[in-house]
Design a protein around this motif. Structure first.
Motif, PDB file in Angstrom:
ATOM      1  N   SER A 139       0.957  -1.136   0.099  1.00  0.00           N
ATOM      2  CA  SER A 139      -0.058   0.018   0.182  1.00  0.00           C
ATOM      3  C   SER A 139       0.959   1.323   0.110  1.00  0.00           C
ATOM      4  N   VAL A 140       2.168   1.135  -0.564  1.00  0.00           N
ATOM      5  CA  VAL A 140       3.085   2.283  -0.713  1.00  0.00           C
ATOM      6  C   VAL A 140       2.870   3.178  -2.198  1.00  0.00           C
ATOM      7  N   PHE A 141       2.456   4.289  -2.137  1.00  0.00           N
ATOM      8  CA  PHE A 141       2.512   4.969  -3.450  1.00  0.00           C
ATOM      9  C   PHE A 141       3.745   4.636  -4.287  1.00  0.00           C
ATOM     10  N   VAL A 142       3.392   4.271  -5.687  1.00  0.00           N
ATOM     11  CA  VAL A 142       4.475   3.844  -6.610  1.00  0.00           C
ATOM     12  C   VAL A 142       4.617   4.979  -7.547  1.00  0.00           C
ATOM     13  N   GLY A 143       3.508   5.637  -7.999  1.00  0.00           N
ATOM     14  CA  GLY A 143       3.402   6.765  -9.124  1.00  0.00           C
ATOM     15  C   GLY A 143       2.198   6.656  -9.877  1.00  0.00           C
ATOM     16  N   GLU A 144       2.191   7.516 -10.899  1.00  0.00           N
ATOM     17  CA  GLU A 144       1.141   7.817 -11.565  1.00  0.00           C
ATOM     18  C   GLU A 144       1.428   7.056 -12.806  1.00  0.00           C
ATOM     19  N   ILE A 145       0.151   6.248 -13.616  1.00  0.00           N
ATOM     20  CA  ILE A 145       0.390   5.686 -14.647  1.00  0.00           C
ATOM     21  C   ILE A 145       0.000   6.685 -15.677  1.00  0.00           C
ATOM     22  N   GLU A 146       0.803   6.618 -16.890  1.00  0.00           N
ATOM     23  CA  GLU A 146       0.862   7.516 -17.889  1.00  0.00           C
ATOM     24  C   GLU A 146      -0.214   7.059 -18.731  1.00  0.00           C
ATOM     25  N   ASN A 147      -0.830   7.990 -19.346  1.00  0.00           N
ATOM     26  CA  ASN A 147      -2.113   7.599 -20.342  1.00  0.00           C
ATOM     27  C   ASN A 147      -2.361   8.993 -21.060  1.00  0.00           C
ATOM     28  N   SER A 148      -3.046   8.864 -22.014  1.00  0.00           N
ATOM     29  CA  SER A 148      -3.446   9.929 -22.889  1.00  0.00           C
ATOM     30  C   SER A 148      -4.864  10.028 -23.152  1.00  0.00           C
ATOM     31  N   LEU A 149      -5.700   9.688 -22.202  1.00  0.00           N
ATOM     32  CA  LEU A 149      -6.972   9.779 -22.397  1.00  0.00           C
ATOM     33  C   LEU A 149      -7.521  11.096 -22.390  1.00  0.00           C
ATOM     34  N   GLU A 150      -8.186  11.484 -23.367  1.00  0.00           N
ATOM     35  CA  GLU A 150      -9.227  12.634 -23.312  1.00  0.00           C
ATOM     36  C   GLU A 150     -10.618  12.670 -23.844  1.00  0.00           C
TER      37      GLU A 150
END
Length: 369
Positions: free
Chosen positions: A194-205
């Motif tokens: 439950s430790v924060f890893v990071g943000e998942i990159e995506n190009s959703l718009e």
């Protein structure tokens, strides 16, 4: 400000009179560690569960503090005193004493139960809150201004960086997906500890709605397409190509999606159980719940659709779970004397619950036993 009443119809069904409650955005009734919470029409707290609802003087160790005093459902009565003028309630199971959040009509929040990470301390100071979700034994509040509030250890994660006009928050097992008013999506990932890893990159718009299950995010585009972030063994091409998606249920080997097509119908992907076939003919579906490999559909006319589970599975699950179907089928008979209909249905702890237009809760079993 805690009240309770019980109604048991002559048909043997279980109903609780809540004096004209509303659907509360799906949080009409919540379940956590044997306790059901609901909001009455006057904003007072309603509780039921495996503990008989009462204020009992007793001594018990709770949250590291030991003393004697009045308790409600095994919790300090003082913890529940601020629960007035409520709009919605939220409950999380799985912790030693449960974790409960109340949303007041003025946007303030109150909390009771597990406080091992300071969750309750944070939540009791929140204001301007629109809705609440749970993630990793903590809470995330969405304010009317579109900002996020996080309790406990989530305050130190990257979730709070998504502050620009948030529209919806969807937690998964190890990820939380955030939809912004601009139509973009932020997905934050955590590890097994439950430790924060990071943000998942995506190009959703251009996204209008999102759903999240386990480590998958379903993003519904404004043109009707469904975009999927995450891997799965289920081929969900039929879901991705379907317009008008209202809800998605994702299981290990199959996916069920509720669509507005044909006045409200279901589409399926993956290896669905044989008894799901009958659900392909359902029409006018307003909501759908999948529990114990049984589908329960609610129509716009308040009718309940239900699939039957094959007998070969029944010896593999506890007996108390096999009896709930009879309780659900008895709901229809319990409605007639009151002249009301079912307005919502959902899985809630060990039972299915339904709210009626007359302000009653129906259970598939006895929640006090």
């Amino acid at each position: 400000m805690y009240q309770n009443s019980f109604y048991a119809g002559g048909d043997g069904g279980y109903g609780r009179d809540l004096c004209g409650i509303d659907n509360m955005m799906g949080h009409l009734v919540e379940y956590g560690n044997g306790i059901y919470l609901a909001v009455r029409g006057d904003g007072t707290l309603f509780t039921a569960g495996e503990y008989e609802p009462a204020a009992v003087a007793m001594a018990k160790e709770l949250g590291g503090f030991q003393g004697a005093g009045p308790y409600v459902q095994g919790y300090y009565w003082d913890d529940w005193k601020p629960w007035t003028n409520l709009l919605a309630v939220y409950a999380m199971s799985g912790l030693d004493y449960g974790f409960f959040v109340g949303l007041k009509q003025n946007g303030r929040t109150v909390a009771s139960g597990y406080n091992g990470e300071g969750q309750c301390d944070d939540i009791n100071s929140w204001y301007g809150v629109k809705s609440v979700v749970f993630f990793l034994h903590n809470a995330v509040g969405l304010t009317y201004s579109g900002t996020l509030l996080c309790s406990g250890r989530l305050k130190d994660s990257g979730i709070l960086t998504a502050q620009e006009h948030v529209k919806k928050v969807c937690p998964g097992d190890k990820r939380v997906s955030i939809l912004k008013e601009a139509g973009t999506v932020s997905i934050f990932e955590f590890n097994q500890e439950s430790v924060f890893v990071g943000e998942i990159e995506n190009s959703l718009e251009g996204i209008d709605n999102i759903f999240s299950y386990a480590d998958r995010t379903y993003a519904v585009h404004r043109d009707g397409r469904v975009l999927i972030i995450g891997e799965s063994e289920v081929d969900e091409a039929v879901v991705a190509a379907c317009a008008g998606i209202q809800k998605i249920i994702n299981e290990a080997s199959y996916t069920v999606a509720l669509t507005s097509q044909k006045g409200g119908s279901l589409i399926f992907a993956g290896e669905i159980p044989a008894h799901f076939e009958k659900a392909k003919a359902w029409r006018g579906v307003k909501d759908v719940v999948c529990w114990n490999e049984v589908l329960i559909g609610l129509s716009f006319r308040g009718e309940i659709y239900i699939t039957n589970r094959e007998d070969e599975f029944l010896d593999k699950i506890p007996l108390w779970k096999t009896a709930w179907g009879d309780g659900v089928k008895a709901w229809e008979a319990s409605l007639r004397p009151h002249g009301d209909m079912i307005s919502s249905v959902r899985e809630c702890g060990p039972f299915l619950t339904a709210a009626t237009t007359a302000g009653r809760l129906l259970f598939s079993g006895d929640p006090t036993n």
